[in-house]
Design a protein around this motif. Structure first.
Motif, PDB file in Angstrom:
ATOM      1  N   PHE A 174       8.628  -5.492   1.057  1.00  0.00           N
ATOM      2  CA  PHE A 174       7.908  -4.745   2.137  1.00  0.00           C
ATOM      3  C   PHE A 174       7.233  -5.314   3.123  1.00  0.00           C
ATOM      4  CE2 PHE A 174       4.936  -1.506   3.700  1.00  0.00           C
ATOM      5  CZ  PHE A 174       5.470  -0.706   4.034  1.00  0.00           C
TER       6      PHE A 174
ATOM      7  N   ALA B  12       0.798   1.594   3.064  1.00  0.00           N
ATOM      8  CA  ALA B  12       1.823   2.039   2.555  1.00  0.00           C
ATOM      9  C   ALA B  12       1.447   2.552   1.156  1.00  0.00           C
ATOM     10  CB  ALA B  12       2.975   0.736   2.211  1.00  0.00           C
TER      11      ALA B  12
ATOM     12  N   TYR C 191       4.772  -8.223  -0.512  1.00  0.00           N
ATOM     13  CA  TYR C 191       4.864  -8.673   0.911  1.00  0.00           C
ATOM     14  C   TYR C 191       5.134 -10.335   0.807  1.00  0.00           C
ATOM     15  CZ  TYR C 191       3.882  -8.788   5.964  1.00  0.00           C
ATOM     16  OH  TYR C 191       4.093  -9.126   7.344  1.00  0.00           O
TER      17      TYR C 191
ATOM     18  N   ALA D   1      12.012  -1.386   5.838  1.00  0.00           N
ATOM     19  CA  ALA D   1      11.071  -1.381   4.547  1.00  0.00           C
ATOM     20  C   ALA D   1      10.671  -0.329   3.997  1.00  0.00           C
ATOM     21  CB  ALA D   1      10.075  -2.636   4.689  1.00  0.00           C
ATOM     22  N   GLY D   2      10.133   0.643   5.019  1.00  0.00           N
ATOM     23  CA  GLY D   2       9.830   1.899   4.688  1.00  0.00           C
ATOM     24  C   GLY D   2      10.812   2.789   4.343  1.00  0.00           C
TER      25      GLY D   2
ATOM     26  N   LEU E 290       5.176  -3.188  -4.820  1.00  0.00           N
ATOM     27  CA  LEU E 290       5.422  -3.772  -3.144  1.00  0.00           C
ATOM     28  C   LEU E 290       5.169  -5.084  -3.227  1.00  0.00           C
ATOM     29  CD1 LEU E 290       4.990  -0.499  -3.051  1.00  0.00           C
ATOM     30  CD2 LEU E 290       4.344  -1.053  -0.701  1.00  0.00           C
TER      31      LEU E 290
ATOM     32  N   LEU F 184      11.312   1.733   0.561  1.00  0.00           N
ATOM     33  CA  LEU F 184      10.295   2.104  -0.376  1.00  0.00           C
ATOM     34  C   LEU F 184      10.387   3.447  -0.700  1.00  0.00           C
ATOM     35  CD1 LEU F 184       7.430   1.601  -1.465  1.00  0.00           C
ATOM     36  CD2 LEU F 184       6.666   2.122   0.796  1.00  0.00           C
TER      37      LEU F 184
END
Length: 297
Positions: free
Chosen positions: A10, A74, A38, A16-17, A36, A20
């Protein structure tokens, strides 16, 4: 594996959304934890960026304030839309492909978007392809739309990974209550000498899945032309295309088959790249024992 975990690459981008959301739906359906991750790649690009005549430095609190804020938002949204799914988030200082490949050692699945914020993505290659080549678990690259009610498509060739690919696809189709469409991928030109034996092996794999999933609607077909193009076309009317991480002739752990690379470039639906791991190998051994028992001495 003590906990079933779906790791989501993410970076806050729209792609990425979408990934997800797909991962949260999958976690909700399977009872998994969504984690998640990053990947903070800045330490790796900063030396090169500092040589460019532009403000190359970033604030010291960037990770906490900016990246932390992206992840917090998120996670908050995920807990509202999927309240039954345990959700966590972490930042890792590594290249995205490296971070996710490492995370895959403790994950049931890695989910990534088809593209993110990386400015050099086109030059350096797809994170999905890199993770798909090196991961220790199934990798799902979410691109296009996942149409509800559409079938799951499995592309199966004569490689040893075929039973694992087909079983994963069957689990996905059964869990989603949709049909499974199995495509037997033909051998490349010049490799037709084992066609008869390959058909027998393919039939045995399909029979084993029919036995394990008796209520699953399964349609079987063969691809006689260009296999990658046929898989892309099948994906146009599917909610997921499943294929092995390597085909005949690929180097284990290093290369993706040509069909996978083609799919990642052109497919209009999510693509699952299935890998072998210890649990899958154990299942293959058990299935071989069951097949031997059916055949008898």
């Amino acid at each position: 594996m003590a906990e079933k975990k779906i790791v989501v690459g993410f970076d806050g981008s729209p792609a990425a959304g979408v990934a997800l959301t797909w991962a949260l739906d999958e976690a909700d359906r399977t009872g998994a934890h969504a984690a998640l991750v990053y990947a903070d790649e800045w330490p790796f690009w900063a030396p090169a960026a500092s040589m460019v005549p532009s403000p190359a430095l970033r604030p010291d609190d960037y990770v906490d304030e900016v990246i932390g804020g992206v992840l917090d938002r998120a996670v908050t949204t995920a807990r509202k839309t999927h309240p039954l799914v345990p959700v966590s988030a972490t930042t890792v200082r590594a290249l995205a492909s490296t971070a996710l490949a490492q995370q895959s050692e403790q994950a049931a699945m890695i989910v990534v978007g088809s593209r993110g914020h990386r400015a050099l993505a086109g030059l350096l290659g797809s994170v999905g392809a890199a993770v798909g080549a090196h991961a220790h678990c199934t990798v799902v690259v979410v691109q296009g739309r996942s149409a509800a009610g559409a079938p799951v498509v499995a592309g199966v060739d004569g490689s040893p990974l075929a039973p694992v690919v087909l079983r994963f696809a069957a689990e996905q189709a059964a869990g989603r209550k949709v049909a499974l469409r199995v495509l037997r991928l033909g051998p490349p030109d010049g490799e037709h000498r084992a066609a008869a034996g390959g058909q027998d092996a393919f039939d045995a794999v399909v029979t084993a899945v029919r036995d394990e999933f008796p209520d699953l609607e399964i349609h079987v077909g063969a691809v006689t032309g260009n296999s990658p193009d046929a898989l892309v076309a099948a994906g146009d009317t599917a909610q997921l295309v499943v294929i092995g991480s390597r085909g005949r002739g690929a180097v284990r752990g290093l290369l993706l088959g040509s069909a996978v690379r083609h799919l990642l470039r052109y497919a209009t639906c999510p693509v699952a790249i299935v890998h072998e791991h210890e649990d899958q190998e154990e299942h293959q051994e058990q299935e071989a024992e069951r097949s031997a028992a059916r055949v008898g001495p």
